[in-house]
Design an enzyme around this catalytic site. Structure first.
Site, PDB file in Angstrom:
ATOM      1  CG  ASP A   1      -1.879  -1.194   1.205  1.00 21.00           C
ATOM      2  OD1 ASP A   1      -2.187  -1.691   0.108  1.00 21.00           O
ATOM      3  OD2 ASP A   1      -2.271  -1.640   2.300  1.00 21.00           O
ATOM      4  CD  GLU A   2       4.743  -0.439  -0.249  1.00 21.61           C
ATOM      5  OE1 GLU A   2       3.885  -0.755  -1.108  1.00 21.61           O
ATOM      6  OE2 GLU A   2       5.400  -1.276   0.390  1.00 21.61           O
TER       7      GLU A   2
ATOM      8  CE  LYS B   1       2.357  -2.469  -4.282  1.00 16.27           C
ATOM      9  NZ  LYS B   1       2.088  -2.057  -2.897  1.00 16.27           N
TER      10      LYS B   1
ATOM     11  CB  ALA C   1      -2.590  -6.473  -5.190  1.00 15.73           C
ATOM     12  N   GLY C   2      -4.524  -4.312  -3.794  1.00 16.97           N
ATOM     13  CA  GLY C   2      -5.513  -3.294  -4.146  1.00 16.97           C
ATOM     14  C   GLY C   2      -4.720  -2.061  -4.530  1.00 16.97           C
ATOM     15  CG  HIS C   3      -1.921  -2.083  -7.012  1.00 18.01           C
ATOM     16  ND1 HIS C   3      -0.986  -2.619  -7.855  1.00 18.01           N
ATOM     17  CD2 HIS C   3      -1.669  -2.609  -5.792  1.00 18.01           C
ATOM     18  CE1 HIS C   3      -0.191  -3.452  -7.165  1.00 18.01           C
ATOM     19  NE2 HIS C   3      -0.603  -3.460  -5.919  1.00 18.01           N
TER      20      HIS C   3
ATOM     21  CB  THR D   1      -6.502 -10.219   1.523  1.00 18.59           C
ATOM     22  OG1 THR D   1      -5.976 -11.243   0.675  1.00 18.59           O
ATOM     23  CG2 THR D   1      -5.406  -9.184   1.786  1.00 18.59           C
TER      24      THR D   1
ATOM     25  NE  ARG E   1       6.161 -30.968  -6.753  1.00 15.38           N
ATOM     26  CZ  ARG E   1       7.057 -31.812  -6.261  1.00 15.38           C
ATOM     27  NH1 ARG E   1       8.028 -32.261  -7.022  1.00 15.38           N
ATOM     28  NH2 ARG E   1       6.979 -32.221  -5.006  1.00 15.38           N
TER      29      ARG E   1
ATOM     30  CD  GLN F   1       0.831  -8.906  -2.464  1.00 17.16           C
ATOM     31  OE1 GLN F   1       1.503  -9.594  -3.202  1.00 17.16           O
ATOM     32  NE2 GLN F   1      -0.401  -8.550  -2.779  1.00 17.16           N
TER      33      GLN F   1
ATOM     34  CB  THR G   1       1.897 -12.181   0.730  1.00 21.05           C
ATOM     35  OG1 THR G   1       0.899 -12.760  -0.116  1.00 21.05           O
ATOM     36  CG2 THR G   1       3.095 -11.751  -0.100  1.00 21.05           C
TER      37      THR G   1
ATOM     38  NE  ARG H   1      -4.011   0.461   3.547  1.00 20.89           N
ATOM     39  CZ  ARG H   1      -4.155   1.244   2.473  1.00 20.89           C
ATOM     40  NH1 ARG H   1      -3.819   2.516   2.524  1.00 20.89           N
ATOM     41  NH2 ARG H   1      -4.618   0.752   1.353  1.00 20.89           N
TER      42      ARG H   1
ATOM     43  CG  ASP I   1      -0.351  14.284   0.822  1.00 17.68           C
ATOM     44  OD1 ASP I   1       0.421  13.391   0.418  1.00 17.68           O
ATOM     45  OD2 ASP I   1      -1.580  14.111   0.944  1.00 17.68           O
TER      46      ASP I   1
ATOM     47  N   GLY J   1      -0.055  13.794  -3.174  1.00 22.62           N
ATOM     48  CA  GLY J   1      -1.506  13.632  -3.144  1.00 22.62           C
ATOM     49  C   GLY J   1      -1.869  12.410  -3.954  1.00 22.62           C
TER      50      GLY J   1
HETATM   51  P1  GDP Z   1      -0.804   0.293  -3.527  1.00 25.24           P
HETATM   52  O1  GDP Z   1      -1.373  -0.985  -3.059  1.00 25.24           O
HETATM   53  O2  GDP Z   1       0.665   0.390  -3.275  1.00 25.24           O
HETATM   54  O3  GDP Z   1      -1.155   0.625  -4.948  1.00 25.24           O
HETATM   55  O4  GDP Z   1      -1.465   1.438  -2.623  1.00 25.24           O
HETATM   56  P2  GDP Z   1      -3.020   1.540  -2.221  1.00 25.24           P
HETATM   57  O5  GDP Z   1      -3.785   2.014  -3.403  1.00 25.24           O
HETATM   58  O6  GDP Z   1      -3.486   0.322  -1.541  1.00 25.24           O
HETATM   59  O7  GDP Z   1      -2.947   2.634  -1.083  1.00 25.24           O
HETATM   60  C1  GDP Z   1      -2.415   3.888  -1.298  1.00 25.24           C
HETATM   61  C2  GDP Z   1      -3.500   4.932  -0.987  1.00 25.24           C
HETATM   62  O8  GDP Z   1      -2.918   6.203  -0.879  1.00 25.24           O
HETATM   63  C3  GDP Z   1      -4.535   5.057  -2.079  1.00 25.24           C
HETATM   64  O9  GDP Z   1      -5.756   5.441  -1.520  1.00 25.24           O
HETATM   65  C4  GDP Z   1      -3.971   6.170  -2.958  1.00 25.24           C
HETATM   66  O10 GDP Z   1      -4.979   6.868  -3.677  1.00 25.24           O
HETATM   67  C5  GDP Z   1      -3.374   7.052  -1.917  1.00 25.24           C
HETATM   68  N1  GDP Z   1      -2.177   7.806  -2.323  1.00 25.24           N
HETATM   69  C6  GDP Z   1      -1.185   7.462  -3.167  1.00 25.24           C
HETATM   70  N2  GDP Z   1      -0.226   8.406  -3.185  1.00 25.24           N
HETATM   71  C7  GDP Z   1      -0.630   9.367  -2.327  1.00 25.24           C
HETATM   72  C8  GDP Z   1      -0.051  10.605  -1.882  1.00 25.24           C
HETATM   73  O11 GDP Z   1       1.044  11.000  -2.258  1.00 25.24           O
HETATM   74  N3  GDP Z   1      -0.763  11.321  -0.959  1.00 25.24           N
HETATM   75  C9  GDP Z   1      -1.988  10.913  -0.493  1.00 25.24           C
HETATM   76  N4  GDP Z   1      -2.604  11.674   0.397  1.00 25.24           N
HETATM   77  N5  GDP Z   1      -2.542   9.753  -0.894  1.00 25.24           N
HETATM   78  C10 GDP Z   1      -1.869   9.000  -1.790  1.00 25.24           C
HETATM   79  P1  IMO Z   2      -0.900  -4.219  -2.245  1.00 21.01           P
HETATM   80  O1  IMO Z   2      -0.407  -4.756  -3.569  1.00 21.01           O
HETATM   81  C1  IMO Z   2      -0.998  -4.612   2.078  1.00 21.01           C
HETATM   82  C2  IMO Z   2      -1.044  -8.661   3.707  1.00 21.01           C
HETATM   83  C3  IMO Z   2      -2.291  -9.115   4.412  1.00 21.01           C
HETATM   84  C4  IMO Z   2      -1.703 -10.080   5.422  1.00 21.01           C
HETATM   85  C5  IMO Z   2      -0.579 -10.745   4.640  1.00 21.01           C
HETATM   86  C6  IMO Z   2      -0.981 -12.065   3.996  1.00 21.01           C
HETATM   87  O2  IMO Z   2      -2.199  -3.510  -2.313  1.00 21.01           O
HETATM   88  O3  IMO Z   2       0.189  -3.429  -1.597  1.00 21.01           O
HETATM   89  P2  IMO Z   2      -2.475 -12.773   1.924  1.00 21.01           P
HETATM   90  O4  IMO Z   2      -3.879 -12.436   1.571  1.00 21.01           O
HETATM   91  O5  IMO Z   2      -1.469 -12.347   0.902  1.00 21.01           O
HETATM   92  O6  IMO Z   2      -2.302 -14.194   2.312  1.00 21.01           O
HETATM   93  O7  IMO Z   2      -2.172 -11.918   3.259  1.00 21.01           O
HETATM   94  O8  IMO Z   2      -0.224  -9.828   3.623  1.00 21.01           O
HETATM   95  N1  IMO Z   2      -1.254  -8.176   2.332  1.00 21.01           N
HETATM   96  C7  IMO Z   2      -1.202  -6.882   1.989  1.00 21.01           C
HETATM   97  N2  IMO Z   2      -1.031  -5.775   2.748  1.00 21.01           N
HETATM   98  N3  IMO Z   2      -1.099  -4.506   0.737  1.00 21.01           N
HETATM   99  C8  IMO Z   2      -1.238  -5.594  -0.034  1.00 21.01           C
HETATM  100  O9  IMO Z   2      -1.185  -5.551  -1.376  1.00 21.01           O
HETATM  101  C9  IMO Z   2      -1.337  -6.862   0.591  1.00 21.01           C
HETATM  102  N4  IMO Z   2      -1.508  -8.118   0.147  1.00 21.01           N
HETATM  103  C10 IMO Z   2      -1.436  -8.917   1.227  1.00 21.01           C
HETATM  104  O10 IMO Z   2      -2.954  -8.047   5.023  1.00 21.01           O
HETATM  105  O11 IMO Z   2      -1.118  -9.367   6.477  1.00 21.01           O
HETATM  106 MG    MG Z   3      -2.913  -1.673  -1.817  1.00 15.90          MG
END
Ligand code: GDP
Ligand code: IMO
Ligand code: MG
Length: 420
Positions: free
Chosen positions: A13-14, A16, A39-41, A129, A143, A222, A237, A303, A331, A411
């Site tokens: 959740d950085e 990406k 994943a949730g991007h 998840t 396998r 992740q 994971t 989180r 921010d 942002g």
């Molecule tokens: P990912 O899994 O690495 O793609 O990240 P996620 O989408 O799960 O979580 C990142 C969250 O932060 C999302 O809601 C994005 O819209 C938001 N986001 C990304 N970059 C920024 C930023 O620079 N500032 C703020 N405030 N939000 C951001």
């Molecule tokens: P993105 O790509 C944050 C975490 C879960 C749990 C552990 C194992 O959006 O960054 P799993 O379902 O993979 O067996 O869960 O990994 N986890 C994540 N945390 N972002 C993710 O993906 C994640 N995918 C798995 O919360 O702690």
């Molecule tokens: Mg995510």
């Protein structure tokens, strides 16, 4: 041409999705190499906010090819929902989305096994998840798995029934109620949809693109601290989220890797169980969660939040051979009087400056304090206009980690990005 990789340096959740979407305009191909619908991007542009799970984040760029690589695990139901949501936005990606025949399928019973296993673990649960990720990768390495290539071959249903029955036997060990039928119907609809896509041997396709000087960005899911080998096992994971995962998850040799772009938040978050040395279980943590909207994009779970952890960041930089950094969500720190960064830890009275094998309550983070800033930085579009306190924070991190910061995200929107 070499393939660039973008991956997370923390616990996922950085940001990406946002950054891949920003960078996608510079690349011909975006390829996912591991993970699956865990994943949730999130991508934001114009008035659109969209979350992708299986589909690469290049999908909103008309000319970009998107590849789901062999290292990914796919749930046909979630895939179908993603495609339907895109169609509602008038985005038909059939001609631009290719799927590796070697990618493994998440069966309905894998999801049940994931849930049953977590329920049985009680307090020691991973905090998965519940998308069936662990059981699917277990069947891959055991396998037993079913792959995308199987769906177009005769005998697929037989293979499906064989594996599902095996899972039903395993489920007898758990005291766990379940119902497969509803999900199964949709699952087979999803399989039919997948058949209408171009199913490829992505290793050949990708290596050919490289020969043709096409620009490819591999999109990680992740984060490094959730890696099956190097994360805080067992709270990880089930795939290699590190750069090496891009080689095995796409069929690209190590000497074909170019830039390795590491993305990290200006602070830390973690969702699910497991150690988190700099976690803030106080008002500061709550403020980060509130200002950063830190709720899971896949599960909606709050989180856990904490200060930036430099020993952990340096560990991730080392494991991945990071060549450039992206810092996101700076921010969110606006308004804090003091911002802290963990520089090292104390363990039983000794100072250690690396993330040890065992991370437990004895590991005490030691912080350096920085003066915060008050001005809104989300509309700033050049480095020079950033508050001097923020620049000091950035320079400190850059110096410590010894890798240049090339992108600053201020942002969630595509436009809220400073590229240096
Ligand atoms: P990912 O899994 O690495 O793609 O990240 P996620 O989408 O799960 O979580 C990142 C969250 O932060 C999302 O809601 C994005 O819209 C938001 N986001 C990304 N970059 C920024 C930023 O620079 N500032 C703020 N405030 N939000 C951001
Ligand atoms: P993105 O790509 C944050 C975490 C879960 C749990 C552990 C194992 O959006 O960054 P799993 O379902 O993979 O067996 O869960 O990994 N986890 C994540 N945390 N972002 C993710 O993906 C994640 N995918 C798995 O919360 O702690
Ligand atoms: Mg995510």
């Amino acid at each position: 041409m070499k393939l660039d990789v973008l991956l997370g340096l923390q616990w996922g959740d950085e940001g990406k999705g946002k950054i891949v979407d920003v960078l996608a305009s510079k690349y011909n191909v975006i390829a996912r190499f591991q993970g699956g619908p865990n994943a949730g991007h999130t991508l934001e542009f114009n008035d659109i906010k969209h979350v992708l799970h299986t589909i690469p984040s290049g999908v909103f760029r008309a000319d970009t090819i998107n590849i789901i690589g062999n290292g990914v695990v796919i749930d046909p139901v979630i895939f179908m929902e993603e495609i339907e949501e895109l169609l509602e936005m008038n985005i038909d990606i059939k001609k631009n989305l290719f799927i590796s025949k070697r990618a493994h399928l998440i069966l309905p019973s894998h999801r049940i096994l994931d849930a049953a296993s977590e329920a049985a673990k009680g307090k020691t649960k991973i905090g998965s998840t519940l998308k069936g990720i662990g059981p699917t990768y277990m069947d891959k390495t055991g396998r037993n798995g079913l792959r995308i290539g199987d769906i177009i071959n005769p005998g697929f249903e037989e293979k499906y029934n064989f594996l599902t029955n095996k899972h039903k036997d395993i489920l007898k060990q758990y005291n766990f109620d379940y119902n497969l039928e509803d999900y199964e119907n949709n699952w087979f609809k999803g399989i039919e949809l997948i058949k209408s896509f171009k199913l490829i041997e992505s290793e050949h396709e990708i290596n050919q693109y490289l020969k043709d000087d096409k620009l490819i960005l591999a999109e990680g899911a992740q984060g490094t601290l959730l890696d099956i080998d190097f994360g805080s096992y067992p709270f990880v994971t089930s795939s290699n989220t590190t750069c090496a995962g891009a080689c095995t998850g796409l069929g690209v040799a190590p000497n074909k890797i170019g830039n390795v772009i590491g993305i990290f938040k200006a602070y830390c978050t973690r969702v699910g169980s497991g150690p988190f040395p700099t976690e803030l279980e106080n008002i500061e943590g709550e403020t980060l969660r509130k200002q950063g909207h830190e709720f899971g994009a896949t599960t909606g779970r709050p989180r856990r939040c904490g200060w930036l952890d430099l020993p952990a960041l340096k560990y991730s930089v080392m494991l991945n051979g990071i060549t450039e950094l992206v810092i996101t969500k700076a921010d969110v720190l606006t308004g804090f009087d003091t911002i802290k960064v963990c520089t090292h830890y104390k363990l039983n009275g000794s100072k250690i400056d690396y993330l040890p094998y065992e991370v437990n309550d004895q590991l005490e983070p030691v912080f350096k304090e920085f003066k915060g800033w008050k001005e809104d930085i989300s509309k700033i579009n050049s480095f020079d206009k950033l508050p001097k306190e923020f620049i000091e924070y950035l320079k400190y991190i850059e110096n410590e980690v010894n890798v240049p910061i090339k992108v600053i995200s201020v942002g969630p929107n595509r436009n809220e990005t400073i590229i240096l």
